[in-house]
Design an enzyme around this catalytic site. Structure first.
Site, short mmCIF file in Angstrom:
data_model
loop_
_atom_site.label_atom_id
_atom_site.label_comp_id
_atom_site.label_asym_id
_atom_site.label_seq_id
_atom_site.Cartn_x
_atom_site.Cartn_y
_atom_site.Cartn_z
N LYS A 53 1.07 7.67 4.05
CA LYS A 53 0.40 6.08 3.97
C LYS A 53 -0.40 5.81 5.23
O LYS A 53 -0.65 4.66 5.49
CB LYS A 53 1.55 5.11 3.61
CG LYS A 53 2.48 5.30 2.55
CD LYS A 53 3.59 4.56 2.49
CE LYS A 53 4.64 5.00 1.17
NZ LYS A 53 5.94 4.10 1.32
N ARG A 77 16.12 -2.53 -1.87
CA ARG A 77 14.82 -2.54 -2.51
C ARG A 77 14.87 -3.07 -4.00
O ARG A 77 15.67 -2.39 -4.87
CB ARG A 77 14.12 -1.22 -2.60
CG ARG A 77 13.93 -0.72 -1.16
CD ARG A 77 12.69 -1.32 -0.69
NE ARG A 77 12.41 -0.95 0.82
CZ ARG A 77 12.99 -1.55 1.97
NH1 ARG A 77 13.83 -2.43 1.70
NH2 ARG A 77 12.61 -1.08 3.04
N PRO A 131 0.72 -1.16 0.13
CA PRO A 131 0.04 -0.16 -0.06
C PRO A 131 0.83 1.33 0.11
O PRO A 131 1.77 1.56 0.93
CB PRO A 131 -0.86 -0.14 1.36
CG PRO A 131 -0.70 -1.55 1.81
CD PRO A 131 0.44 -2.09 1.25
N GLU A 132 0.83 2.10 -0.92
CA GLU A 132 1.23 3.28 -1.35
C GLU A 132 0.29 4.52 -1.32
O GLU A 132 -0.78 4.09 -1.15
CB GLU A 132 2.35 3.32 -2.35
CG GLU A 132 3.37 2.34 -2.32
CD GLU A 132 4.34 2.19 -3.64
OE1 GLU A 132 4.71 3.31 -4.11
OE2 GLU A 132 4.85 1.23 -3.79
#
Length: 278
Positions: A58, A263, A2-3
């Site tokens: 967020k 990442r 979720p961004e």
DNA sequence: AGTGCGACCTGATCGC
DNA sequence: TGCGATCAGGTCGCAC
């Protein structure tokens, strides 16, 4: 994960569905996810009406009567699901908030496979203290001038800067990768080495990918679901994220992947040439 | 001060 | 087939 677009999609679902409901119970099978504690939280919010749902970065902010607020962070695998009491159990449910409006009952279920998410009760003062540490909202507060200023003050890789919540709010790994591809900028370029044209293109690209994410109700290449348990569709439109080994839509060269700050980082070695990867 | 990295978690997938 | 290793990544807290 979720961004901004995913969290905003959930927020708007919650806001139009659950505003006006009263909290009648809270249950939890994973105590560490509720702060300060399940008992204290329930004591403070039982009987209170939800006035609305807001978002910052967020974080989802549940606004209650009497100046009480619940902060919810979904981290990577968190879900907030609006269910009827009799609906079948959702996998990985950690917290259930039982709600009532007239004689209608609902549940807000907080499910999280990996238990990284949290729900925290805060006062207005605590809320303000927490929110002040976030950078501008890219679709509201951020303008080109501010953006250029942020970039010129950092020599970190541009992708890290985009994902730094203290600098800009709401961008995570997926949207950072997609925006850099659209702007044709290599993720490893030091932020302060981008010229004005690059900065301008990137500013536009951020707006484009976030709005695209909202349009498709988020990206569900992994565990994301909206508040009704429905997948988003943005993953069907990814240009680089997760596409290593597949051809670039612009030039046909294969998309590459490397690790930047732990990442997964995806880019086209031909289109995004501002700097070669390490 | 600014930066980097491990810790937190669990399920899916990969390699042997 | 089975089992251990690896990967996924947002944020905090700590080390340098």
């Amino acid at each position: 994960m979720p961004e901004l677009p995913e969290v905003e999609t959930i927020r708007s679902d919650l806001d139009r569905t659950l505003s006006g409901y009263k909290i009648i119970d809270v249950s939890c099978n994973t105590p560490k996810m509720v702060k300060p504690s399940v008992a204290k939280l329930f004591e403070a919010i039982k009987g209170l009406e939800i006035s609305g749902f807001k978002r910052r970065a967020k974080l989802i902010i549940v606004e209650l009567e009497k100046d009480q607020f619940l902060l919810i962070h979904l981290k990577m695998t968190g879900r907030l699901l609006i269910r009827d009491v009799e609906d079948e159990a959702d996998q990985w449910t950690r917290v259930v908030i039982s709600l009532e409006k007239g004689n209608i009952r609902k549940e807000l279920r907080f499910a999280d496979q990996r238990k990284f998410g949290f729900l925290r009760l805060v006062t207005r003062q605590e809320l303000e203290d927490i929110l002040k540490d976030f950078g501008p909202e890219p679709l509201h507060d951020l303008n080109l001038k501010t953006f250029q200023k942020i970039l010129s003050s950092k020599r970190q890789e541009i992708k890290k800067v985009l994902m730094d919540q203290a600098l800009i709010s709401g961008i995570g790994n997926i949207y950072a990768n997609e925006a850099l591809f659209l702007a044709k900028i290599h993720p490893g370029t030091p932020a302060n080495r981008l010229n004005q044209e690059n900065a301008n293109k990137l500013f536009q690209a951020i707006e484009t990918v976030l709005k695209r994410g909202l349009k498709y109700r988020g990206a569900s290449d992994n565990s994301y679901l909206d508040a009704f348990g429905i997948k988003g569709k943005y993953q069907e439109h990814f240009l680089v994220y997760g596409r290593q080994g597949n051809p670039c839509i612009n030039c046909g060269k294969n998309i590459e992947r490397y690790s930047l700050g732990d990442r997964g980082t995806f880019y086209c070695p031909s289109c995004q040439v501002s700097r070669l990867h390490p």
